[in-house]
Design a protein around this motif. Structure first.
Motif, mmCIF file in Angstrom:
data_model
loop_
_atom_site.group_PDB
_atom_site.id
_atom_site.type_symbol
_atom_site.label_atom_id
_atom_site.label_comp_id
_atom_site.label_asym_id
_atom_site.label_seq_id
_atom_site.Cartn_x
_atom_site.Cartn_y
_atom_site.Cartn_z
ATOM 1 N N ASP A 27 -7.619 0.486 8.900
ATOM 2 C CA ASP A 27 -7.064 0.391 10.254
ATOM 3 C C ASP A 27 -5.567 0.117 10.216
ATOM 4 N N TRP A 28 -5.173 -0.803 9.332
ATOM 5 C CA TRP A 28 -3.742 -1.095 9.198
ATOM 6 C C TRP A 28 -2.991 0.149 8.737
ATOM 7 N N ALA A 29 -3.524 0.858 7.752
ATOM 8 C CA ALA A 29 -2.845 2.030 7.190
ATOM 9 C C ALA A 29 -2.639 3.107 8.258
ATOM 10 N N LYS A 30 -3.653 3.335 9.066
ATOM 11 C CA LYS A 30 -3.549 4.343 10.123
ATOM 12 C C LYS A 30 -2.442 3.974 11.106
ATOM 13 N N ASP A 31 -2.406 2.720 11.492
ATOM 14 C CA ASP A 31 -1.381 2.266 12.431
ATOM 15 C C ASP A 31 -0.002 2.286 11.788
ATOM 16 N N PHE A 32 0.074 1.888 10.517
ATOM 17 C CA PHE A 32 1.342 1.811 9.801
ATOM 18 C C PHE A 32 1.997 3.187 9.691
ATOM 19 N N VAL A 33 1.219 4.181 9.259
ATOM 20 C CA VAL A 33 1.761 5.531 9.097
ATOM 21 C C VAL A 33 2.186 6.111 10.443
ATOM 22 N N ALA A 34 1.443 5.750 11.503
ATOM 23 C CA ALA A 34 1.746 6.298 12.831
ATOM 24 C C ALA A 34 3.043 5.751 13.410
ATOM 25 N N ARG A 35 3.445 4.539 13.009
ATOM 26 C CA ARG A 35 4.607 3.924 13.666
ATOM 27 C C ARG A 35 5.879 3.895 12.813
ATOM 28 N N VAL A 36 5.826 4.375 11.581
ATOM 29 C CA VAL A 36 7.056 4.372 10.781
ATOM 30 C C VAL A 36 8.024 5.419 11.320
ATOM 31 N N PRO A 37 9.319 5.207 11.144
ATOM 32 C CA PRO A 37 10.297 6.227 11.532
ATOM 33 C C PRO A 37 10.000 7.545 10.825
ATOM 34 N N SER A 38 10.360 8.642 11.441
ATOM 35 C CA SER A 38 9.976 9.968 10.939
ATOM 36 C C SER A 38 10.417 10.222 9.501
ATOM 37 N N ARG A 39 11.586 9.728 9.132
ATOM 38 C CA ARG A 39 12.084 9.987 7.778
ATOM 39 C C ARG A 39 11.356 9.159 6.716
ATOM 40 N N LEU A 40 10.532 8.235 7.156
ATOM 41 C CA LEU A 40 9.755 7.426 6.210
ATOM 42 C C LEU A 40 8.277 7.799 6.206
ATOM 43 N N THR A 41 7.907 8.833 6.936
ATOM 44 C CA THR A 41 6.491 9.213 7.035
ATOM 45 C C THR A 41 5.898 9.545 5.675
ATOM 46 N N ASP A 42 6.608 10.352 4.893
ATOM 47 C CA ASP A 42 6.094 10.736 3.571
ATOM 48 C C ASP A 42 5.973 9.520 2.660
ATOM 49 N N ALA A 43 6.974 8.653 2.703
ATOM 50 C CA ALA A 43 6.951 7.458 1.858
ATOM 51 C C ALA A 43 5.789 6.549 2.247
ATOM 52 N N ALA A 44 5.547 6.418 3.555
ATOM 53 C CA ALA A 44 4.444 5.576 4.019
ATOM 54 C C ALA A 44 3.098 6.165 3.614
ATOM 55 N N GLY A 45 2.979 7.487 3.705
ATOM 56 C CA GLY A 45 1.741 8.138 3.277
ATOM 57 C C GLY A 45 1.486 7.959 1.798
ATOM 58 N N SER A 46 2.544 8.085 0.991
ATOM 59 C CA SER A 46 2.408 7.896 -0.457
ATOM 60 C C SER A 46 2.022 6.459 -0.799
#
Length: 280
Positions: A27-46
């Protein structure tokens, strides 16, 4: 199960199987990836992928025992017992041999009697094989030296993976702000530049905060020294188990606790960086 631990040579082994359940917070991961700034999306997914892999590595002992239990239950349900097969054959024989010689009521009585015998045998068989002895199976294999090495190795690997992924996410944040790729977080210039880019000193919170510092040093001890502790780790008085010979052993609870700490750190870091216009 008890929460007993056992010392194996220089390693401490957690004997409680339930301590090896996964720690990843979906649940945290889903929310975390959804709210990171766009340029950090890939980094958050990794980051989330690496931490999910670490959690799965950590839970391998638990998964193995529970998969064996599920397999055993499925096998028992999918295979008739010897007596059940005999009853099926007997029913067929009766129908063949007595066909035409029994009146309808007599035939019905005979078949009902066979059905009741079959039912009783199946109930007895199910009660006898109702559950796989998972506790006994675990208590046996956890005493095997090769399996103990697998446990200690998997826990150490999961711990190091948590730290490596966290470090890479911090580096990713630094770089999207414009930090040079050649700067590394173990260098003072990295944090000096980070301070310039963000406007405040990030090192005390995200690198030198004691839980993070302990994890970093312990990771280095495991990856570079085979678990042999450095004086700087001892100086931090970590909660990690360290043998009299100075060998650190990561326990399942250590991985769970570290994930909680690092999860909080990256959430805090993203919260600070989100207002930066350069990240959108």
């Amino acid at each position: 199960m008890t929460n007993a631990k056992k010392v194996i040579v220089n390693r401490m082994i957690e004997m409680n199987l339930e301590q090896y359940t996964g720690f990843f917070d979906h649940d945290w991961a889903k929310d975390f990836v959804a709210r990171v700034p766009s340029r950090l999306t890939d980094a958050a997914g990794s980051l989330c992928l690496a931490w999910k892999e670490a959690s799965n590595t950590h839970r391998l002992p638990w998964l193995m025992v529970h998969q064996m239990t599920a397999f055993a239950k499925g096998f028992m349900k999918g295979h008739k017992s010897h007596m059940a097969r005999l009853i099926d054959e007997f029913r067929g024989w009766v129908l063949r041999e007595l066909d035409g010689s029994l009146k309808r009521a007599e035939r019905k009585t005979v078949l009902e009697g066979i059905r009741k015998i079959d039912q009783r045998l199946r109930i007895a068989d199910q009660e006898q094989n109702a559950s796989f002895p998972a506790r006994e199976y675990w208590d046996d294999i956890v005493q095997k030296s090769e399996f103990q090495l697998s446990i200690s190795g998997s826990q150490n690997l999961a711990y190091c993976a948590l730290v490596f992924a966290y470090e890479w996410f911090v580096v990713s944040c630094f770089r999207v702000l414009g930090g040079p790729e050649k700067y590394k977080p173990n260098e003072d210039r990295f944090w000096t530049e980070f301070t310039t880019l963000f406007g405040r000193d990030m090192k005390p919170d995200y690198w030198d905060d004691q839980p993070v510092k302990i994890a970093r040093i312990a990771r280095n001890c495991i990856t570079h020294l085979g678990g042999k502790t450095k004086p700087e780790l001892i100086a931090e008085t970590p909660a990690l188990w360290i043998s009299p010979e100075g060998i650190v052993s990561v326990q399942p609870s250590d991985n769970r606790d570290l994930f909680t700490v690092l999860k909080g750190k990256v959430s805090q870091l993203v919260g600070e960086l989100t207002p930066c216009s350069s990240l959108t």
